[in-house]
Design a protein around this motif. Sequence first.
Motif, short mmCIF file in Angstrom:
data_model
loop_
_atom_site.label_atom_id
_atom_site.label_comp_id
_atom_site.label_asym_id
_atom_site.label_seq_id
_atom_site.Cartn_x
_atom_site.Cartn_y
_atom_site.Cartn_z
N ILE A 19 1.08 -1.57 -0.11
CA ILE A 19 -0.24 0.01 -0.12
C ILE A 19 1.09 1.55 -0.22
CG2 ILE A 19 -1.57 1.28 1.39
CD1 ILE A 19 -2.72 -1.48 2.27
N GLY A 20 1.79 1.68 0.80
CA GLY A 20 3.26 2.03 0.58
C GLY A 20 3.60 2.90 -0.56
N PHE A 21 4.29 1.72 -1.35
CA PHE A 21 4.51 1.59 -2.46
C PHE A 21 3.39 1.96 -3.55
CE2 PHE A 21 5.10 -1.14 -6.80
CZ PHE A 21 5.81 0.12 -7.54
N ILE A 22 2.51 1.63 -3.75
CA ILE A 22 1.25 2.45 -4.38
C ILE A 22 1.11 4.14 -3.76
CG2 ILE A 22 -0.95 1.99 -4.84
CD1 ILE A 22 -1.13 -0.81 -4.87
N LEU A 23 1.01 4.20 -2.60
CA LEU A 23 0.58 5.52 -2.55
C LEU A 23 1.59 6.68 -2.57
CD1 LEU A 23 -0.55 5.22 1.30
CD2 LEU A 23 -1.96 5.57 -1.16
N MET A 24 2.93 6.28 -2.73
CA MET A 24 4.17 6.36 -3.21
C MET A 24 4.36 6.88 -4.41
SD MET A 24 8.40 5.33 -2.00
CE MET A 24 9.54 6.47 -2.33
N ILE A 25 3.81 6.16 -5.48
CA ILE A 25 3.53 6.12 -6.72
C ILE A 25 2.25 7.45 -7.43
CG2 ILE A 25 2.62 5.31 -9.08
CD1 ILE A 25 4.12 2.68 -8.16
N LEU A 26 1.62 8.06 -5.86
CA LEU A 26 0.61 8.32 -6.55
C LEU A 26 0.50 9.97 -5.84
CD1 LEU A 26 -2.45 5.95 -5.86
CD2 LEU A 26 -0.87 6.86 -7.88
N GLU A 27 2.35 10.09 -6.31
CA GLU A 27 2.56 11.58 -5.28
C GLU A 27 2.17 12.46 -6.35
OE1 GLU A 27 6.76 11.32 -5.34
OE2 GLU A 27 6.56 11.09 -7.70
N PHE A 28 2.23 13.76 -5.96
CA PHE A 28 1.66 14.50 -6.58
C PHE A 28 1.48 16.13 -5.73
CE2 PHE A 28 -1.76 14.04 -3.10
CZ PHE A 28 -2.05 15.15 -2.51
N PRO A 29 2.65 16.92 -7.15
CA PRO A 29 2.94 18.48 -6.91
C PRO A 29 1.85 19.49 -5.65
CG PRO A 29 2.24 18.97 -8.52
CD PRO A 29 2.05 17.40 -8.29
N LEU A 30 1.93 20.12 -5.49
CA LEU A 30 1.48 21.40 -5.14
C LEU A 30 2.65 22.63 -5.31
CD1 LEU A 30 1.24 19.77 -0.86
CD2 LEU A 30 -1.20 19.59 -2.89
N PRO A 31 1.60 23.26 -6.27
CA PRO A 31 3.47 24.17 -6.60
C PRO A 31 3.58 25.84 -6.43
CG PRO A 31 1.43 23.31 -8.06
CD PRO A 31 1.17 22.82 -7.79
N PHE A 32 1.67 26.17 -5.47
CA PHE A 32 1.87 26.93 -5.43
C PHE A 32 2.10 27.21 -3.51
CE2 PHE A 32 -1.73 26.87 -7.99
CZ PHE A 32 -1.44 27.92 -9.12
N ILE A 33 2.92 25.60 -2.95
CA ILE A 33 2.97 25.75 -2.14
C ILE A 33 5.15 25.96 -2.19
CG2 ILE A 33 3.23 24.77 0.85
CD1 ILE A 33 -0.58 24.01 0.28
N ILE A 34 5.19 25.15 -2.67
CA ILE A 34 6.53 24.61 -3.29
C ILE A 34 6.15 24.46 -4.40
CG2 ILE A 34 5.76 22.33 -2.23
CD1 ILE A 34 8.42 22.46 -0.22
N PRO A 35 8.44 24.56 -4.72
CA PRO A 35 8.43 24.18 -5.66
C PRO A 35 7.96 22.69 -6.36
CG PRO A 35 10.48 24.70 -4.79
CD PRO A 35 9.36 24.52 -3.64
N GLY A 36 7.49 22.68 -7.55
CA GLY A 36 6.82 21.69 -8.24
C GLY A 36 7.61 20.42 -8.97
N PHE A 37 8.99 20.06 -8.37
CA PHE A 37 9.66 18.96 -8.13
C PHE A 37 9.74 18.05 -7.25
CE2 PHE A 37 13.15 22.34 -7.33
CZ PHE A 37 13.82 22.00 -6.27
#
Length: 200
Positions: A19-37
Amino acid sequence: MQKAINTKSITVMGIMSAIGFILMILEFPLPFIIPGFIKFDFSELPALITAFALGPVQGIVVCFVKNLLHLFITTTAGVGELSNFILGAIFVGSAGLIYKYKKTRTGALIGSVSGAILMAVIGIATNYFITYPFYTNFMPMEAIIGAYQALLPSCNSLLKCLVIFNLPFNFAKGIIDAVICFMIYKKLSPILKTKQNNHT
C-alpha cells in the motif's frame, strides 16, 4: 501460536508495504506551496499504522520495503528512496517507540508530533547533504534555488530554501498522515494486531 503470530505480522507488513508503494507512486505536486519538483504523498501512512499496531521496528520495515520496491521505477538512482527511507523511518520509528511505552491517544499524539518534528528537522540535513547535491547532476543549483525564488524571491541560498519551505512541508506531511491515522486506526487495529499485541 508464536509461529502464527509471526506469520500474521509478516503478512500485515507485506500488505502495508505494498500500500505504501502504491501511495508513493500516487505522489502529486503542490506548486503554489513548494517547487513542483517536490511531490506530496501519503506513503508513510501505512508505516505509521503498522508502527502503532505492531511496533516501531515493523513500521520501519514497511518504510524500507516500500522504498525497495520503488527502486524498480526510480528516477533518482536510489538517492530519493534513501532520503525517503531515512525520514520515514525517523517519523514512524519515533512515533511507534513513544506509543509502545505510552499506549494511549496522548502517547500516539506525542509520538506523531515528535516524529513529524524530527522528520522535518533531519530532512534539512538529508536534502542539503544527500538529495540536492545529487540533483545538481541534472539541474544546476542556481535553477533549484530559482524554483524557490519564484515563490519567495528572498530565498537566496539552499539552506534558507530548505528551512523556509521543506521544513514546514515535511512537518505538515507528518501531521496530515497522523490525522488520517487517528481517524482510521481504531477500526483497523483489531484486524492488524496479533493476539499477543491485544494482550499488551
